[in-house]
Enzyme design. Sequence first.
Site, short mmCIF file in Angstrom:
data_model
loop_
_atom_site.label_atom_id
_atom_site.label_comp_id
_atom_site.label_asym_id
_atom_site.label_seq_id
_atom_site.Cartn_x
_atom_site.Cartn_y
_atom_site.Cartn_z
CG ASP A 124 -2.07 0.97 1.16
OD1 ASP A 124 -3.12 0.71 0.55
OD2 ASP A 124 -1.88 2.05 1.76
CG ASP A 251 -5.72 -5.31 -3.18
OD1 ASP A 251 -6.81 -4.74 -3.06
OD2 ASP A 251 -4.63 -4.72 -3.08
CG HIS A 281 -5.38 -3.57 0.29
ND1 HIS A 281 -4.72 -3.24 -0.88
CD2 HIS A 281 -5.07 -2.59 1.18
CE1 HIS A 281 -4.03 -2.12 -0.69
NE2 HIS A 281 -4.23 -1.71 0.54
#
Length: 305
Positions: A124, A251, A281
């Site tokens: 991320d 994801d 995710h």
Amino acid sequence: MMKSLRTPDERFDNLPGYPFAPHYLDVPDGGDGRLRIHYVDEGPKEAEPVLLLHGEPSWSYLYRKVIPIIVHAGYRAVAPDLVGFGRSDKPSDRKDYTYQRHVDWMQKWLARMDLKGITLIGQDWGGLIGLRLVANDPDRFARVVVANTGLPTGDHPVTDAFLGWRKFSIETPEFPVGVIVNAGCMSGLPPEVIAAYDAPFPDESYKEGARVFPLLVPIAPDDPAAPDNRKAWEVLQKFDKPFLTAFSDGDPITRGGEKVFQNLVPGAKGQPHTIVQGGGHFLQEDRGEELARVIVEFMGGTHLT
């Protein structure tokens, strides 16, 4: 001077699966003040460092399943909390958060830590920031693992789902951090783990950094961060050290993004790229031990159980 909040220590007492001692360093805030950055630092100080960077809206708690396996393999696991998250200080005005400032804060922290021969693990925003650190000082890094992340320049369209997430993050009266993390996992998290993700944020005033992160992702070519990300890509397109993608299969936001790295980064050629099965995710939650084993194998260690 930048105004910031500091989460009371007792909020972090007895969190499940997170026995790690806190460590702190101060860095300049970009004005006249300083910000305290928290980090986990486990394993021998002389060992090869593995830098574990989290994203939005999590904190180093996300890596609690990964850290012991890294350490058991003989490496040093270092997992900071980004400014605005975890036990790190949290500027209370969202205008104080920019992409460049996040990079600068972590660059200053990294310089003070003086880590060398680093294996970066970025997921991320841990990738969006971590890859900028690599581009700024590639000699400091030995190898890179990217997981469910990217380095956007605003030159390609984003999904409606991401635009909806941006809108929600700013407009929702309450920003339910633990619930958001749970929604990004394939397996439902127990209430005490959801509460651990909420721990850094006693109330909404502590969440300005978490709320604004989606707005800092470059989605247009004229975004303030776009030129610097393009420059970073120029470095990455010459980066020939080992570079691994370890995305997950579940994801919807980053699925397929691994191909960009595999096609553009020279060090990605011929690597044992992995799609982690059964991971959302936040694959560190769903498949943390598996991710840790992938990292250890990539670093030359053995497949540990």
